[in-house]
Design an enzyme around this catalytic site. Structure first.
Site: not given
Length: 246
Positions: A84, A151, A188
């Site tokens: 994760n 990313y 998040t």
């Protein structure tokens, strides 16, 4: 009740923390790997926090070995690795990224999940139980985003890695079920970090701000509910799913 063991990276916050808590509430055992400790999770007797910096890739095999030394294999009906943890930064054009920023991102977001998966497969090869690897991916693996090249590349690599290992496992006697899950846009700390960036350097900051303002972000609880459904289900190894796919 069945006994299940989960190894989850990035449990100090976000999806990792919420997923770990939900699994602990179900009575399962969770080993949380992260640099920060969750006070919420530390209240559970069946939770074990392991302080570890995933950029220290040369120590990952020892990490996995130490965890498996604590797992009671004879009692388990499933052992699951959930990759994760990820690093969002650097958020800027590639020519402005330093070599250290690029390497750190790829170590945490791509190299570490690959090494963890490799070691997990070695340690579970002889076990005749359900063995699962879930790689948390992103829509950024498919859709190119300016100023997020590192990313996006890491997540795209994670998807391809999942597909390749899925093919490798398809002919094994005791295969590992490996899949990637794109959870969608989730509220998040990573999302918060993206929308708080300087728009002069990160051109997509406004898009993240707009998604938050318009209520387009899912809660971690909603996403975790879908992830748990995917954990329970049998999915063809190597597939990439969204969190709403069951």
């Amino acid at each position: 009740m069945t006994t299940r063991y989960f190894i989850i990276t990035g449990t100090s916050r976000g999806i990792g923390e919420t997923l770990a808590q939900s699994l602990l509430e179900d009575g399962h055992y969770v080993y949380g790997v992260s640099r920060g400790e969750s006070k919420l999770l530390s209240e559970y007797n069946n939770y074990k926090h392991i302080y570890f910096n995933l950029s220290e890739v040369d120590k990952i095999n020892d990490l996995v070995s130490s965890i498996f030394a604590q797992i009671k294999h004879a009692q388990a009906d499933m052992i699951c690795l959930i990759n994760n943890a990820a690093m969002l930064e650097p958020l800027k054009p590639i020519e402005l990224c330093t070599s250290d920023e690029i390497v750190s991102n790829l170590q945490i977001s791509l190299t570490a999940p690959m090494l963890l998966s490799s070691s997990f497969i070695k340690h579970t090869e002889e076990l005749k139980i359900r063995k699962k690897i879930i790689n948390i991916s992103s829509g950024s693996a498919i859709y190119p985003v300016p100023d997020m090249s590192v990313y996006c590349t890491a997540k795209a690599g994670l998807n391809m890695f999942t597909q390749c290992v899925g093919v490798e496992q398809s002919n094994r006697t005791n295969p590992v079920e490996i899949i990637a899950i794109d959870p969608g846009m989730v509220d998040t700390a990573l999302q918060q970090s993206a929308r708080e960036q300087d728009a002069a350097q990160f051109s997509c900051a406004g898009l993240f701000q707009e998604a938050y303002a318009n209520g387009q972000l899912q809660s971690t609880e909603t996403v975790v509910k879908h992830i748990k459904q995917i954990i329970e289900g049998k999915v063809e190894a190597g597939r990439s799913l969204t969190s709403i796919t069951t």
